[in-house]
Design a protein around this motif. Sequence first.
Motif, mmCIF file in Angstrom:
data_model
loop_
_atom_site.group_PDB
_atom_site.id
_atom_site.type_symbol
_atom_site.label_atom_id
_atom_site.label_comp_id
_atom_site.label_asym_id
_atom_site.label_seq_id
_atom_site.Cartn_x
_atom_site.Cartn_y
_atom_site.Cartn_z
ATOM 1 N N UNK A 126 -7.336 9.281 -20.270
ATOM 2 C CA UNK A 126 -8.435 8.374 -20.638
ATOM 3 C C UNK A 126 -8.033 6.908 -20.559
ATOM 4 N N UNK A 127 -6.731 6.618 -20.630
ATOM 5 C CA UNK A 127 -6.257 5.235 -20.629
ATOM 6 C C UNK A 127 -5.616 4.809 -19.310
ATOM 7 N N UNK A 128 -5.169 5.759 -18.528
ATOM 8 C CA UNK A 128 -4.434 5.445 -17.297
ATOM 9 C C UNK A 128 -5.367 4.924 -16.206
ATOM 10 N N UNK A 129 -4.907 3.908 -15.504
ATOM 11 C CA UNK A 129 -5.632 3.443 -14.323
ATOM 12 C C UNK A 129 -5.507 4.513 -13.235
ATOM 13 N N UNK A 130 -6.511 4.608 -12.406
ATOM 14 C CA UNK A 130 -6.541 5.619 -11.347
ATOM 15 C C UNK A 130 -5.908 5.087 -10.059
ATOM 16 N N UNK A 131 -5.639 6.010 -9.138
ATOM 17 C CA UNK A 131 -5.104 5.599 -7.845
ATOM 18 C C UNK A 131 -6.079 4.663 -7.138
ATOM 19 N N UNK A 132 -7.378 4.926 -7.245
ATOM 20 C CA UNK A 132 -8.384 4.051 -6.642
ATOM 21 C C UNK A 132 -8.302 2.642 -7.222
ATOM 22 N N UNK A 133 -8.129 2.546 -8.526
ATOM 23 C CA UNK A 133 -7.997 1.218 -9.141
ATOM 24 C C UNK A 133 -6.744 0.508 -8.639
ATOM 25 N N UNK A 134 -5.666 1.255 -8.459
ATOM 26 C CA UNK A 134 -4.448 0.639 -7.940
ATOM 27 C C UNK A 134 -4.592 0.216 -6.486
ATOM 28 N N UNK A 163 0.822 -1.208 0.000
ATOM 29 C CA UNK A 163 0.000 0.000 0.000
ATOM 30 C C UNK A 163 0.861 1.265 0.000
ATOM 31 N N UNK A 164 2.051 1.205 0.534
ATOM 32 C CA UNK A 164 2.942 2.373 0.557
ATOM 33 C C UNK A 164 3.389 2.785 -0.847
ATOM 34 N N UNK A 224 -3.578 -3.560 -5.765
ATOM 35 C CA UNK A 224 -2.542 -3.911 -4.786
ATOM 36 C C UNK A 224 -3.139 -4.735 -3.648
ATOM 37 N N UNK A 225 -4.357 -4.404 -3.256
ATOM 38 C CA UNK A 225 -5.036 -5.168 -2.200
ATOM 39 C C UNK A 225 -5.174 -6.641 -2.589
ATOM 40 N N UNK A 226 -5.581 -6.904 -3.823
ATOM 41 C CA UNK A 226 -5.852 -8.274 -4.245
ATOM 42 C C UNK A 226 -4.634 -9.000 -4.812
ATOM 43 N N UNK A 227 -3.723 -8.269 -5.453
ATOM 44 C CA UNK A 227 -2.588 -8.976 -6.046
ATOM 45 C C UNK A 227 -1.304 -8.136 -6.058
ATOM 46 N N UNK A 228 -1.006 -7.549 -4.921
ATOM 47 C CA UNK A 228 0.225 -6.771 -4.788
ATOM 48 C C UNK A 228 1.482 -7.587 -5.055
ATOM 49 N N UNK A 229 1.408 -8.883 -4.797
ATOM 50 C CA UNK A 229 2.546 -9.763 -5.060
ATOM 51 C C UNK A 229 2.678 -10.134 -6.534
#
Length: 124
Positions: free
Chosen positions: A25-33, A8-9, A37-42
């Motif tokens: 229009x194409x970039x993922x947002x911080x919310x999406x990240x 998360x850091x 990261x929560x589900x597959x940060x590894x």
Amino acid sequence: MIIKYATTEDIAAIAAVEAECFPPAEAATEKEFIDRVKYYGNHFWLMYEAEKLIAFVDGFVTDEPDLTDEMYEKATLHNENGAWQMIFGVNTIPAYRKHGYAGELICRAIEDAKQQGRKGLVLT
């Protein structure tokens, strides 16, 4: 250069690199990240030069052999025991391009997928 998995850091830095690499229009947002990261940060391979994130590769694992648009939107579809490692993004900030950093990260993702017994890796 250091390669590590996302926590998360790292989210703000990941979103900043994404914004530098893609039009809004194409970039993922911080919310999406945050969800990713929560589900597959590894399954984020981050390359840092000192304290600066310069490149990353990310994607989740699934039993589906083909990447779909829905996968980008729903981090909850990640299945840690899935057969296929998807790659959603290959990002290198412009000042660091053409040095092989993205290739190094993809090789690391491939090696991890092999060690985890995946059938393969799917790149968009």
